[in-house]
Design a protein around this motif. Structure first.
Motif, PDB file in Angstrom:
ATOM      1  N   ASN A  64       0.847  -1.181   0.000  1.00  0.00           N
ATOM      2  CA  ASN A  64       0.000   0.000   0.000  1.00  0.00           C
ATOM      3  C   ASN A  64       0.889   1.240   0.000  1.00  0.00           C
ATOM      4  OD1 ASN A  64      -2.459   1.577   0.388  1.00  0.00           O
ATOM      5  ND2 ASN A  64      -1.643   1.972   2.426  1.00  0.00           N
ATOM      6  N   THR A  65       0.536   2.222  -0.862  1.00  0.00           N
ATOM      7  CA  THR A  65       1.383   3.404  -0.992  1.00  0.00           C
ATOM      8  C   THR A  65       0.673   4.700  -0.597  1.00  0.00           C
ATOM      9  OG1 THR A  65       0.749   3.627  -3.333  1.00  0.00           O
ATOM     10  CG2 THR A  65       2.746   2.348  -2.837  1.00  0.00           C
ATOM     11  N   GLY A  66      -0.613   4.635  -0.291  1.00  0.00           N
ATOM     12  CA  GLY A  66      -1.350   5.843   0.060  1.00  0.00           C
ATOM     13  C   GLY A  66      -1.950   5.756   1.446  1.00  0.00           C
ATOM     14  N   THR A  68      -4.934   6.809   2.553  1.00  0.00           N
ATOM     15  CA  THR A  68      -6.350   6.397   2.557  1.00  0.00           C
ATOM     16  C   THR A  68      -6.639   5.303   1.538  1.00  0.00           C
ATOM     17  OG1 THR A  68      -6.924   8.105   0.928  1.00  0.00           O
ATOM     18  CG2 THR A  68      -7.022   8.719   3.261  1.00  0.00           C
ATOM     19  N   GLU A  69      -5.616   4.775   0.910  1.00  0.00           N
ATOM     20  CA  GLU A  69      -5.822   3.844  -0.198  1.00  0.00           C
ATOM     21  C   GLU A  69      -6.521   2.564   0.245  1.00  0.00           C
ATOM     22  OE1 GLU A  69      -2.771   1.343  -2.843  1.00  0.00           O
ATOM     23  OE2 GLU A  69      -2.675   3.503  -3.211  1.00  0.00           O
ATOM     24  N   GLN A  70      -6.089   1.961   1.335  1.00  0.00           N
ATOM     25  CA  GLN A  70      -6.681   0.697   1.769  1.00  0.00           C
ATOM     26  C   GLN A  70      -8.147   0.876   2.155  1.00  0.00           C
ATOM     27  OE1 GLN A  70      -4.646  -2.410   3.804  1.00  0.00           O
ATOM     28  NE2 GLN A  70      -2.786  -1.190   4.061  1.00  0.00           N
ATOM     29  N   ILE A  73     -10.185   1.368  -1.063  1.00  0.00           N
ATOM     30  CA  ILE A  73     -10.303   0.100  -1.790  1.00  0.00           C
ATOM     31  C   ILE A  73     -11.278  -0.829  -1.081  1.00  0.00           C
ATOM     32  CG2 ILE A  73      -9.038  -1.999  -2.402  1.00  0.00           C
ATOM     33  CD1 ILE A  73      -6.655  -0.239  -3.056  1.00  0.00           C
ATOM     34  N   THR A 154       1.096  -2.981  -6.143  1.00  0.00           N
ATOM     35  CA  THR A 154       0.237  -2.278  -5.196  1.00  0.00           C
ATOM     36  C   THR A 154      -1.130  -2.957  -5.120  1.00  0.00           C
ATOM     37  OG1 THR A 154      -0.635  -0.762  -6.867  1.00  0.00           O
ATOM     38  CG2 THR A 154       1.395  -0.115  -5.721  1.00  0.00           C
ATOM     39  N   GLN A 156      -3.916  -1.426  -5.064  1.00  0.00           N
ATOM     40  CA  GLN A 156      -4.833  -0.730  -5.967  1.00  0.00           C
ATOM     41  C   GLN A 156      -4.759  -1.296  -7.381  1.00  0.00           C
ATOM     42  OE1 GLN A 156      -4.455   3.505  -5.955  1.00  0.00           O
ATOM     43  NE2 GLN A 156      -6.010   3.828  -7.526  1.00  0.00           N
ATOM     44  N   ASP A 160      -7.931  -3.011  -9.140  1.00  0.00           N
ATOM     45  CA  ASP A 160      -8.399  -2.366 -10.369  1.00  0.00           C
ATOM     46  C   ASP A 160      -8.386  -3.349 -11.536  1.00  0.00           C
ATOM     47  OD1 ASP A 160      -8.796  -0.021  -9.037  1.00  0.00           O
ATOM     48  OD2 ASP A 160      -6.943   0.933  -9.731  1.00  0.00           O
TER      49      ASP A 160
END
Length: 263
Positions: A64-66, A68-70, A73, A154, A156, A160
């Motif tokens: 994970n690189t962000g 709020t990304e997890q 997602i 990642t 994401q 995706d």
């Protein structure tokens, strides 16, 4: 019913659909462990498809690189899962709103069209999850130009790719339904599809290469094979439903014509 009465009824249908979808998505969101156990299963050799194929053990690590990304997602995946779970009710509610305006024969054909379209879409998503996506993930996730270059995938990109391929394969599996509909409209028939079979195979290979952008010939074959089978199934469906009915109608008209001449 007046125009405004129809709008009120449509509003009620949309509200019920949104509520059911929201409830299903909320349940999927709460079942985080179970949901992502299914979503992330194809990234390891313990997945059922790899076990049946006898694939060597492997595991693809995701990162994970962000900030709020997890969470985003998780939210998006839960919504998609809720939409899939609620899809039977969505189709039932929308069809129930439209069907009173149809004649009996139109309602019968609409039921066949909607039902078969839904089944084929879900079948496409299942084939993608069990066959096409796992083979794509294994090839791209383990491919290296050099042992010195490690893959850092990642979460994401993984999700995706899964959602995009699921949507594409669901649409591709609508080929028999679309062919039947075009046949009923008199735009295509079984003879035409047999004549253009060679051109269709080339187009299928191109579409398969777009769906799975790999250089692995085996993966390309695995993707192209079900699409080609769908094309052949479409020919059979047109032969026995559209062409067969037209032949029967021609025979009936011929009998009526001979009878009228005798009279």
């Amino acid at each position: 019913m007046t125009f405004w009465d129809h709008l009120d009824e449509l509003r009620g249908v949309i509200i019920r659909i949104l509520v059911i979808t929201a409830v299903a998505a909320a349940v999927a969101f709460c079942l985080k462990e179970e949901l992502f156990a299914v979503v992330l299963a194809p990234r390891t050799s313990d997945f059922i498809t790899y076990r049946l194929m006898g694939v060597e053990p492997f595991a693809i690590s995701l990162m994970n690189t962000g900030l709020t990304e997890q969470f985003m997602i998780h939210l998006r995946t839960a919504f998609c899962a809720g939409l899939i779970v609620a899809s039977p009710y969505i189709i039932y509610a929308l069809f129930g709103f439209v069907s009173p305006a149809l004649y009996d024969n139109e309602r019968r054909y609409a039921t066949m069209l909607v039902g078969s379209g839904y089944v084929m879409f879900m079948l496409g998503t299942l084939v993608n999850y069990l066959v096409i996506f796992p083979l794509t993930v294994r090839f791209l996730g383990t491919y290296q130009v050099s042992p010195d270059v490690a893959n850092m995938l990642t979460l994401q990109s993984y999700v995706d790719t899964l959602l995009a391929m699921t949507l594409v394969m669901g649409i591709v599996f609508e080929l028999p339904v679309v062919s039947w509909l075009l046949g009923k409209m008199g735009l295509v028939d079984a003879r035409m599809m047999r004549t253009w079979r060679k051109h269709a195979i080339v187009a299928i290979l191109i579409v398969s290469a777009i769906i799975t952008p790999t250089t692995d010939a085996f993966t390309l074959f695995v993707v192209a094979l079900p699409i080609w089978l769908l094309y052949e199934v479409s020919i059979v469906i047109l032969k026995f439903t559209v062409d067969g009915l037209q032949s029967a109608d021609d025979m009936t008209e011929g009998r009526h014509y001979r009878k009228s001449n005798q009279l």
